[in-house]
Design an enzyme around this catalytic site. Structure first.
Site, short mmCIF file in Angstrom:
data_model
loop_
_atom_site.label_atom_id
_atom_site.label_comp_id
_atom_site.label_asym_id
_atom_site.label_seq_id
_atom_site.Cartn_x
_atom_site.Cartn_y
_atom_site.Cartn_z
N CYS A 14 -26.41 -17.51 40.43
CA CYS A 14 -25.75 -18.40 41.39
C CYS A 14 -26.42 -18.44 42.76
O CYS A 14 -26.08 -19.29 43.57
CB CYS A 14 -24.29 -17.99 41.54
N HIS A 23 -19.72 -18.01 49.95
CA HIS A 23 -19.92 -18.15 48.51
C HIS A 23 -18.58 -18.55 47.88
O HIS A 23 -18.51 -19.49 47.10
CB HIS A 23 -20.43 -16.83 47.94
N HIS A 82 -17.63 -24.46 41.17
CA HIS A 82 -18.80 -23.59 41.33
C HIS A 82 -19.97 -24.21 40.58
O HIS A 82 -20.05 -24.15 39.36
CB HIS A 82 -18.48 -22.21 40.78
#
Length: 517
Positions: free
Chosen positions: A207, A342, A382
């Site tokens: 990620c 994040h 996400h």
């Protein structure tokens, strides 16, 4: 004796001059190693029908929620895939997420790619090509003019699942499938198609991949390995395997939505997307007359090391990467106004991240200048590999529009974080962010479950750059005609471009006819 003294004096003068010259050279090297990097172009494909940074800003500035049903055009057996029981194996207990529904659309002829090769190319490679081209064009540069230049390409991309489970490979395409489903070729194909001869690197740190790509691109520019750098990331779920896997790990929010730093956080929402930015040394961007959207002041990357689990977040490591980025930018924590976190919306990760932000940014922060915390995952989910660059594009647009958008889905701040006296404040409502006496700055965080962490410091474009008009108005005599030239490589493309121009004007864009032309 006098002659000896004169010789000694002359020698000392030469030594002093040499020392000053050496000092200047060292200062030049030191300055070059920390030169701000200009963002001069951006392009993206993101959930919610987002095809441009302007689309993206419209979505997030209005509080849009891009989470929607699973795609029906990928040959997934949606009835068999969904099972609300988390204990069920081989299924997903969510049936919504953030998807780029037209990820399969592609114009191979435009890039000189034949039909068999196009069929075998994973959508990540297609989207990387499209957005790289657009990022260059949006910077006012003809992409074909970069052929044989030292332009570099750093693209985040993970293992491709486009051909996963394919029982039949069309005749004559097996070789193309091998190339078209290689992550390494994602950056290489962009470089090959455009004829770019700088470093071409595909990055996979999960990620954090796209933010690591921006960090590497900035380093390559500062060391003059390249003159321009494309950087970003691309992620598409060609198969439902990620949904099944994260369902088995109990990592997904049942409604498919990320709820960052919220009391109601219950897992992440799966999403996909692509984002690419074009970067240039600030001094070169000014000299070349390129419009500067924002600058990267500094960045850093580190690793969790031996923590409490391979994929578990590590608070001290997150704090260290933030402090390293600040040091690289030659700034203090008080110089930063906001952080694009994040913020995946997990009950484990969010409190750890908040603790790291408090330690790195919140200590002894003035009460009238809190660190505003946002997270675009609340709008689009996400986006995995593309998560970091999505955050960067969001914050560049926030600087351009003088506004910090709100986080969605925060019923109440997480009770697992000590917010009082922390110096942090969640963006539960939009906050105006106008220019002030000092430059506005934002941090962007991205943490991979690989354990690789990245943090980047963005700064508003220099005042003199923003003051200059993007397009000089064209003087038009009364009754004169201004041509609006539209071009395309095929009749279909020409019609599409004309349609986009018509939509732009129909939306009431505040532009003079000469500016549109």
């Amino acid at each position: 004796m006098a002659h000896t003294e004169e010789k000694l004096l002359e020698y000392l003068k030469r030594v002093t001059a040499d020392l000053r010259q050496t000092e200047r050279r060292l200062q030049d090297v030191e300055t070059a190693g920390h030169e701000p990097i200009a963002v001069i172009g951006m392009a993206c494909r993101l959930p919610g029908g987002v095809r441009t940074p302007e689309d993206f800003w419209e979505l997030i500035s209005t509080g849009g929620d891009a989470v929607a049903p699973l795609p029906g055009n990928r040959n997934w057996d949606l009835d068999a895939l969904y099972d609300p029981d988390p204990e069920s194996t081989g299924t997903s207990y969510v049936r919504e997420g953030g998807f780029v529904y037209d990820a399969g659309d592609f114009d191979p002829t435009f890039f000189g790619i034949g039909p068999s090769e196009a069929l075998a190319m994973a959508p990540q490679q297609r989207l990387a090509l499209e957005t790289a081209w657009e990022a260059i064009e949006r910077a006012g540069i003809d992409p074909l003019s970069l052929r044989a230049s030292s332009t570099s390409t750093f693209i985040g991309c993970d293992g491709l699942d486009y051909a996963l489970g394919a029982s039949e490979v069309p005749e004559g395409t097996a070789g193309y499938f091998t190339i078209g489903n290689s992550g390494s070729v994602t950056s290489g194909r962009v470089a090959y198609t455009l004829g770019l001869e700088g470093p071409a690197v595909t990055v996979d740190t999960a990620c954090s991949s796209s933010l690591v790509s921006l960090h590497l691109a900035a380093q390559a520019l500062r060391t003059q390995e390249c003159s321009l750098a494309l950087a970003g990331g691309t992620y598409v779920m060609s198969s439902p395997a990620p949904l099944i896997g994260f369902s088995e790990l109990r990592g997904l929010a049942p409604d498919g939505r990320c709820k960052p730093f919220s009391a109601g956080s219950d897992g992440m929402g799966m999403a996909e997307g692509t984002g690419v930015v074009l970067l240039e040394r600030l001094s070169d961007a000014r000299r070349n007359g390129h419009k500067i959207l924002a600058v990267i002041r500094g960045s850093a990357v580190n690793q969790d090391g031996a923590s409490n689990g391979l994929t578990a977040p590590n608070g001290p490591s997150q704090e260290r990467v933030i402090l390293a980025a600040l040091a690289n930018a030659r700034l203090t924590s008080e110089d930063v106004d906001a952080v694009e976190a994040h913020g995946t919306g997990t009950t484990l990760g969010d409190p750890i991240e908040a603790g790291a932000l408090i330690s790195a940014y919140g200590q002894e922060r003035p009460e009238d200048r809190p660190l505003w915390v946002g997270a675009v995952k609340s709008n689009i989910g996400h986006t995995q590999i593309a998560a970091g660059v999505a955050g960067v594009i969001k914050m560049v647009m926030a600087l351009q529009n003088d506004l910090l958008p709100a986080i969605l889905h925060v019923d109440a701040p997480s009770p697992h974080v000590e917010w009082d006296g922390s110096g942090l404040r969640l963006l539960t409502e939009p906050v105006k962010w106008p220019r002030g006496e000092r430059p506005r700055r934002a941090g962007v965080s991205s943490f991979g479950f690989s354990g690789t962490n990245a943090h980047l410091i963005l700064e508003e474009a220099p005042q003199e750059e923003e003051a200059a008009p993007a397009v000089e108005a064209v003087a038009v005599p009364t009754g004169g005609v201004v041509p609006w030239v539209v071009s395309g490589r095929t009749p279909e493309a020409l019609r599409e471009q004309a349609g986009r121009l018509g939509a732009f004007v129909a939306e009431g864009a505040e532009a003079l006819p000469g500016e549109v032309g």
